[in-house]
Design an enzyme around this catalytic site. Sequence first.
Site, PDB file in Angstrom:
ATOM      1  N   ASP A 198      18.014 -29.960 -41.211  1.00 17.06           N
ATOM      2  CA  ASP A 198      17.709 -28.542 -41.095  1.00 17.06           C
ATOM      3  C   ASP A 198      16.484 -28.454 -40.179  1.00 17.06           C
ATOM      4  OD1 ASP A 198      17.574 -25.834 -41.233  1.00 17.06           O
ATOM      5  OD2 ASP A 198      17.586 -25.706 -43.423  1.00 17.06           O
TER       6      ASP A 198
HETATM    7  C1  BGC Z   1      17.838 -22.582 -41.734  1.00 14.79           C
HETATM    8  C2  BGC Z   1      19.224 -23.043 -41.315  1.00 14.79           C
HETATM    9  C3  BGC Z   1      19.463 -22.663 -39.883  1.00 14.79           C
HETATM   10  C4  BGC Z   1      18.365 -23.279 -39.032  1.00 14.79           C
HETATM   11  C5  BGC Z   1      18.504 -22.966 -37.561  1.00 14.79           C
HETATM   12  C6  BGC Z   1      16.763 -23.043 -40.792  1.00 14.79           C
HETATM   13  O1  BGC Z   1      15.544 -22.445 -41.102  1.00 14.79           O
HETATM   14  O2  BGC Z   1      17.565 -23.046 -43.047  1.00 14.79           O
HETATM   15  O3  BGC Z   1      20.197 -22.448 -42.129  1.00 14.79           O
HETATM   16  O4  BGC Z   1      20.730 -23.071 -39.476  1.00 14.79           O
HETATM   17  O5  BGC Z   1      17.111 -22.785 -39.467  1.00 14.79           O
HETATM   18  O6  BGC Z   1      18.232 -21.622 -37.330  1.00 14.79           O
END
Ligand code: BGC
Length: 740
Positions: free
Chosen positions: A231
Site C-alpha cells: 500500500d
Molecule cells: C490507500 C489505497 C490506495 C493507495 C493509492 C492508499 O492510501 O490505502 O487503497 O490504493 O493509497 O492511492
Amino acid sequence: MTEPNGLRAADLTLEEKAALTSGADFWTTKAIDRVGVPSIMLTDGPHGLRKQATGNDHLGLAGSVPATCFPPAVGLSATFDPELAERVGVALGVESAIEDVAVILGPGINIKRSPLCGRNFEYMSEDPIVSGAMGAGLVKGIQSQGVGSSLKHFAANNQETDRLRVSSDVDPRPLREIYLRGFERVVKDAQPWTVMCAYNRINGVYASEDPWLLTQVLREEWGFDGIVVSDWGAVNDRVAGLVAGMDLEMPSSGGRTDAELVAAVRDGRLDERDLDVVADRLLELARKAQARPATTGPLDVDAHHALAREVAGRAIVLLKNEGTLPLPRNARLAVIGEFARTPRFQGTGSSQINPTRVDSALDAIRAVAGDVPFAAGFDITPEGVPEPETARLRDEAVAVARDAGTVLLFLGVPSHEESEGYDREHIDLPAAQLDLLDAIVEVNPDVVVVLSNGGIVALPFARKVPAIVEAWLLGQAGGSATADVLFGEVNPSGRLAETIPLRLEDTPAYGSFPGEHGHVRYGEGLLVGYRWYDEKQLAVRYPFGHGLSYTTFAYGEAVAAVREDGDVVVVVPVTNTGRVAGREVVQAYTSLPGSDVQRPPHELKAFASVQLAPGETASVTLRIRRSELAYWDIRVDRWIVESGAYVIDVGSSSRDLRTSTTVVVDGDEVVLPASLNSSFDELLLDPVVGSDLRAMIEERYGTGENQLLKMLGNFPVGRLDGFPLPRADLVELVERAQRG
Ligand code: BGC
C-alpha cells in the site's frame, strides 16, 4: 518499447534489479531502457478509474481524468450478484485499457468489523463469502480485458485509526475463517495479478514484511503467483519486506530503498537470489501488461453510465415499505433534503473518481413526475450553519411537506463524517436531520426516507415512517437509479451485506474498536456481524441479508446432497407469487449441532440471485463448497471439515429462513499423536488402545456409571504415578498407540 519477453533477472545488473522493486513516481514503475523493460502504471480504483493527469497524491486531492463512477463496494455488494460485479469489472478494465493503465487498485474486500470504520463504503461486507465472491467477480471482469487488479488491503485492515502502525491482534481461527477467507477465495478463483499488502501490523508484524502472510499463506498455501505491491507508504523495512515476499514498493522512495537493497546484497544481509525471484516476478508483470491487446477509445460514456445506473438500481435496498412504494407517476410529491439535489455518490480519499456526469435524484424525479416542489431542509457543509439558519431551512421544508401527498425525504451522512484516513465517531444521522424528520412527520406522516450513506446508520425513526430506502453511495447514476426504484421502473432486489443494528453499543467490536497504544484486540473472535447478533440473540434494526421487493416469493422444500467432489448442492424451488417481475436473493446458511468447536449459530455459505416473472417458479441451485464448511484447527494448523449432519437453512435473509434440510458430510480425520500428555478422554478415543484402556480401568474400578472416568477425563495420563493404573501399563498403551 521493446518486448521484455524472455528477459530474466540474470540479464540485469544488481542496480537494475533493485530499481525494478520500487516506483518511479507516484503511479508508475521504472523503465529499464537498456533492456527494454517498460514503465507501467498502477492507479486507483476500485469503483472507477482515478488516473491523475496533473498533480500526484493518493488522497484524492488532485484531479483526475473523467471516468465512470460505478457504485462503490458498499452498493455493489448489496446486489449479491458476482456476475454483475464481473460486468462492472469488464467496464473498469476497458476504461483502464483506454487510459493505458496496467493495474487498477482494487477491489478492497476487508471485512466490516465495525460500522465505525471510515472506509466501510469501500469494502464489501461483514461476511467473507459475500466479500470473496463479489471480489472474485470484479477481478475476473477487470482481468478479462488484459488489465491487472490489485486485491487489497491484505490483511486485517479494518480501521483507519492509526492505520499505518496499528497491530490487529487476531486469533488464528477468526483470522483464517473471517479475515483471510475472502482473500483466499479471490486468489484461488480469480488469480489477481497483484495483491496489495496493508499498512497495519497483524499480531505485531507489519503486513508488508510478514513472511507468514505474504509467502507461506498467500503463495504456498493459496498458490498466488502474481506480485505483492505495498500500500502507498506501507514499507517499514525494505530488506525485511523483500525477503518476506513484498515485491513492489509504491510509491517511489526516490531511490533510497533501492540503494538499501543493493547495499544489503553487497554486505551479505540479503541473498541476491531473493532479489532475483522478485525481479523475475516484476518482469513477468511488465510482460503481462504489454500483452494487452491495443485498445481504441474513446470511452463509450453513455453505455458505461447506463451500466452504472443498472448496478445502482440493483444495489438499492428497500428496508421497509408499508405500501407507499412504488409511487404512482401522478403522485403529489415533495422532495426534501439536500442530498436529493447534491448527491453523495462516492466516498472521500484515494477512491474518489472524477465522474463523467452525475445524476441527481431531484432531476430524475422531476423527469418522471413533473415540477415537484423541493426544499433543502438542512445543510451538509463541513462548516455548518448558525442555528437560525438551521431553523429556517427546517421550517421552509416543513411548509413544503405539509402541502404534499407523499414526502420523499433524502437524509444521509455528510461526506466529512466518513472518509478514508479516519474513522467515524458514531453511527447517528445529524441531529438537524432527525429533528427535521420529526417535524415533517407531525404535519405529514406519509414519508419515504431515502438514505445516502457509506457506512450504516442507526434508524431510530424506523417505526415512524411507512417506507425506508437504503440508497448507500451509488456512484454517478445513483440519482436516476433511485427514481427508477421509487417509481417501480426497477423492482428493488438489493440485500444488506451488513447488519443494521439498533445501537452502536450492540455492535460486536464496541468497546475494543479502535484499540489503544498501537494495538487493537479482535476480542469478538468469530462473532463478526450477524454471527454476533445471532449468538447473543440480540434484536437488530434490519438483519444481514434483508431487503424487500415489490413482489413476494414463496419457497418450496430445500433438498441437499453431497457431490462426488465433496461439495454440497442445495436445490430449492422459489416462486414469484406477486404481480410484478422481481429478483430474489436466495441464501443458504449452515450450522453443525454438537460441533466440537465454537461456531456461530449459522453462517452464510452460498447465495444466488434469481430473476422471476410473475407466477414463475425456478429451481434454484446453490453450491456450498466443501472447503467452506471447514474450520481452522489450531491443533494441526489446517482446515478441517468435521463429520456430521449439517443443517442447511435456506431463506430470504439471515432472520427470514424459509426451509431447512440436513446433509451428512464425511469429514476429515484429525490424528493427534498419543503421548503421556494425552488426556484419558483422548486416549480412550484412540482407535488402537482405547478399548483396552477402558477395559483395564473397568477391571479395577468396575463398570456402570463411572464417576472416576468422568473426573479423570481431562487429566494427562502420565501425570499421577500409579493412579489409576500402574505407570508401566500406561506407557505401554501410549507406545502402542503411537505405533498405530
Ligand atoms: C490507500 C489505497 C490506495 C493507495 C493509492 C492508499 O492510501 O490505502 O487503497 O490504493 O493509497 O492511492
